[in-house]
Design a protein around this motif. Sequence first.
Motif, PDB file in Angstrom:
ATOM      1  N   GLY A  36       1.113  -1.391  -0.304  1.00 54.49           N
ATOM      2  CA  GLY A  36      -0.070  -0.413  -0.201  1.00 54.49           C
ATOM      3  C   GLY A  36       0.900   1.430   0.065  1.00 54.49           C
ATOM      4  O   GLY A  36       1.939   1.367  -0.560  1.00 54.49           O
ATOM      5  N   ARG A  37       0.469   2.339   0.697  1.00 57.80           N
ATOM      6  CA  ARG A  37       1.109   3.340   1.248  1.00 57.80           C
ATOM      7  C   ARG A  37       2.416   3.722   1.977  1.00 57.80           C
ATOM      8  O   ARG A  37       2.766   2.918   2.473  1.00 57.80           O
ATOM      9  CB  ARG A  37       0.041   4.577   1.628  1.00 57.80           C
ATOM     10  N   THR A  38       3.173   4.572   1.489  1.00 57.45           N
ATOM     11  CA  THR A  38       4.570   4.864   2.083  1.00 57.45           C
ATOM     12  C   THR A  38       4.557   5.805   3.019  1.00 57.45           C
ATOM     13  O   THR A  38       4.569   7.583   2.088  1.00 57.45           O
ATOM     14  CB  THR A  38       5.734   4.787   1.849  1.00 57.45           C
ATOM     15  N   ILE A  39       3.855   5.994   4.363  1.00 57.56           N
ATOM     16  CA  ILE A  39       3.772   7.518   5.111  1.00 57.56           C
ATOM     17  C   ILE A  39       5.567   7.747   5.759  1.00 57.56           C
ATOM     18  O   ILE A  39       5.881   6.758   6.191  1.00 57.56           O
ATOM     19  CB  ILE A  39       2.683   7.638   5.825  1.00 57.56           C
ATOM     20  N   VAL A  40       5.658   9.122   5.472  1.00 61.82           N
ATOM     21  CA  VAL A  40       7.592   9.300   6.063  1.00 61.82           C
ATOM     22  C   VAL A  40       6.356  10.195   7.381  1.00 61.82           C
ATOM     23  O   VAL A  40       6.334  11.659   6.843  1.00 61.82           O
ATOM     24  CB  VAL A  40       8.504   9.861   5.202  1.00 61.82           C
ATOM     25  N   ILE A  41       7.125  10.219   8.210  1.00 56.74           N
ATOM     26  CA  ILE A  41       7.180  11.065  10.068  1.00 56.74           C
ATOM     27  C   ILE A  41       7.610  11.269  10.229  1.00 56.74           C
ATOM     28  O   ILE A  41       8.996  10.016  10.616  1.00 56.74           O
ATOM     29  CB  ILE A  41       5.414  11.238  10.290  1.00 56.74           C
ATOM     30  N   GLY A  42       8.275  11.808  11.356  1.00 58.18           N
ATOM     31  CA  GLY A  42       9.202  11.730  12.031  1.00 58.18           C
ATOM     32  C   GLY A  42       9.414  13.501  13.269  1.00 58.18           C
ATOM     33  O   GLY A  42       8.813  14.778  12.380  1.00 58.18           O
ATOM     34  N   ALA A  43      10.119  13.943  13.760  1.00 60.21           N
ATOM     35  CA  ALA A  43      10.463  15.019  14.678  1.00 60.21           C
ATOM     36  C   ALA A  43      11.643  14.616  14.835  1.00 60.21           C
ATOM     37  O   ALA A  43      12.407  13.976  15.457  1.00 60.21           O
ATOM     38  CB  ALA A  43       9.486  14.974  15.616  1.00 60.21           C
ATOM     39  N   GLY A  44      12.616  15.798  15.081  1.00 59.87           N
ATOM     40  CA  GLY A  44      13.946  15.950  15.968  1.00 59.87           C
ATOM     41  C   GLY A  44      15.060  17.159  15.107  1.00 59.87           C
ATOM     42  O   GLY A  44      14.380  16.818  13.736  1.00 59.87           O
ATOM     43  N   LYS A  45      15.566  17.219  15.528  1.00 64.74           N
ATOM     44  CA  LYS A  45      17.077  18.260  14.909  1.00 64.74           C
ATOM     45  C   LYS A  45      17.577  17.842  13.674  1.00 64.74           C
ATOM     46  O   LYS A  45      18.086  18.181  12.662  1.00 64.74           O
ATOM     47  CB  LYS A  45      18.400  18.255  16.124  1.00 64.74           C
ATOM     48  N   ALA A  46      17.325  16.125  13.531  1.00 67.20           N
ATOM     49  CA  ALA A  46      17.936  15.044  12.967  1.00 67.20           C
ATOM     50  C   ALA A  46      16.890  15.048  11.677  1.00 67.20           C
ATOM     51  O   ALA A  46      17.209  14.483  10.937  1.00 67.20           O
ATOM     52  CB  ALA A  46      18.992  14.703  12.854  1.00 67.20           C
ATOM     53  N   ALA A  47      15.858  15.569  11.903  1.00 68.46           N
ATOM     54  CA  ALA A  47      14.692  14.848  10.638  1.00 68.46           C
ATOM     55  C   ALA A  47      14.155  15.251   9.910  1.00 68.46           C
ATOM     56  O   ALA A  47      14.005  14.076   8.645  1.00 68.46           O
ATOM     57  CB  ALA A  47      13.478  14.880  11.660  1.00 68.46           C
ATOM     58  N   ALA A  48      14.889  16.362   9.321  1.00 65.37           N
ATOM     59  CA  ALA A  48      15.384  16.755   7.915  1.00 65.37           C
ATOM     60  C   ALA A  48      15.906  16.070   6.807  1.00 65.37           C
ATOM     61  O   ALA A  48      15.949  15.624   5.958  1.00 65.37           O
ATOM     62  CB  ALA A  48      15.206  18.444   7.749  1.00 65.37           C
ATOM     63  N   SER A  49      17.507  15.620   7.514  1.00 67.17           N
ATOM     64  CA  SER A  49      17.779  15.200   7.284  1.00 67.17           C
ATOM     65  C   SER A  49      18.420  13.907   6.757  1.00 67.17           C
ATOM     66  O   SER A  49      19.107  13.218   5.853  1.00 67.17           O
ATOM     67  CB  SER A  49      19.800  15.786   7.241  1.00 67.17           C
ATOM     68  N   MET A  50      17.830  13.558   8.229  1.00 66.38           N
ATOM     69  CA  MET A  50      17.079  11.942   7.496  1.00 66.38           C
ATOM     70  C   MET A  50      15.797  11.847   6.627  1.00 66.38           C
ATOM     71  O   MET A  50      15.617  10.547   5.847  1.00 66.38           O
ATOM     72  CB  MET A  50      16.287  11.415   9.341  1.00 66.38           C
ATOM     73  N   ALA A  51      14.998  12.708   6.393  1.00 74.62           N
ATOM     74  CA  ALA A  51      13.726  12.473   5.607  1.00 74.62           C
ATOM     75  C   ALA A  51      14.524  12.777   4.006  1.00 74.62           C
ATOM     76  O   ALA A  51      14.716  12.556   3.319  1.00 74.62           O
ATOM     77  CB  ALA A  51      13.010  13.734   5.635  1.00 74.62           C
TER      78      ALA A  51
END
Length: 422
Positions: A36-51
């Motif tokens: 099905g679908r893939t949803i990426v969520i997250g939070a933290g000081k590294a969240a943007a670079s992880m995304a």
Amino acid sequence: MRRDAKQFLTRLFQAAIDAARPALCVPPHLPAPPKGRTIVIGAGKAAASMAAAVEAHWPGPLKGLVVTRYGHGAPTTRIEVVEAAHPVPDEAGMRAATRILDLVKGLTADDLVICLVSGGGSALLAAPAPGLTLVDKQALNRALLRSGADITEMNCVRKHLSAIKGGRLARAIAPARLVTLIISDVPGDDPAVIASGPTVPDSTTLADARMVLAKYGIAVPPHVQSVLEDPASETPKAGEPCFAGTEVRVISRPQDALLAAADVARAAGVTPVLLGDAIEGESREVGRVMAGIARSCVAHSHPAPGPCVLLSGGETSVTVRGQGRGGRNAEFLLALAVALNGDPRVAALAGDTDGIDGSEDNAGAFVGPESLGRAAALGVHAKALLADNDGYTFFAALDDLVMTGPTLTNVNDFRAILVEPD
């Protein structure tokens, strides 16, 4: 000293940061695409670079939203990046948390959620529990930050006053498959502590949260106290059905950063001594202890003769009693300098691997044998500034602040003490 201590220690710090770069540690841990679908969520000081790392290596369609600290964003095209306040939450963080909860509604067992978690996520995912407001969360966060409570204690309280932390996000995601990728910034690398464990079971209780507040003499308004006394406010525990389809992968740890720095030291002919990646306690007390270990190396060649470098990580705390500027690492280094009293054989660098020491603009600082003397010549008195929690002013006067800017990762504090032989 026999070498340029500041340059050498800065190289070690950079190696520690580089070892935790999301571009390096995220791709090997990505799960297989779902039906099905893939949803990426997250939070933290590294969240943007992880995304950004997920986007660069994901073979199929995806969408998502992550929230990071102001100034810690990274370019993405399919995963939205929201910036918000840290360490005290703001409206932007609260709106982002609400949107994340909306994004994972109505998923099925064929869908996949990849949750990207790193240090700082607890403040950035600001969704107050029913009956509470953002103002309540802000006031409590400020009180906890000034109290001297360690990160585990602070997050215990935060979990029980949140609509998303302490496993509640996993409840919202079920029955979809959930894979959480974590960059650890806490002593012991416990996923339940990192960012207040939004996708993992919580072993702490409402009673534990009340005990933390009592321990540090933090008074809360009656409506906050009532939430902490309501059994319905308890967090999800191990064995609940919402955790059945979940997987947690800690993809980078403080120990990895220390090992990377140790390799650089060894290549330079300096013996690395790893004192631990989970050191906690008052920053100034840890500074005094580390000074004693450095003096032991000088006097007794124990735990190692010079040239050696004492490496440690973890998260210390500061009980704020003064009015000065300074984070954990500046306070640690200033106490270390006072204790060493200008020993000509010892220099040190300490910094937060996210590039921000507390709430200031520096990652940390450097202290050398001449630091106290140079400061005194400028009319800057180390002991007085230490009493005022003002390490920032001390090191700024010497031009010895370490300024990296946001590093877009976070495996917590890094401390390196160089000991040269006589």
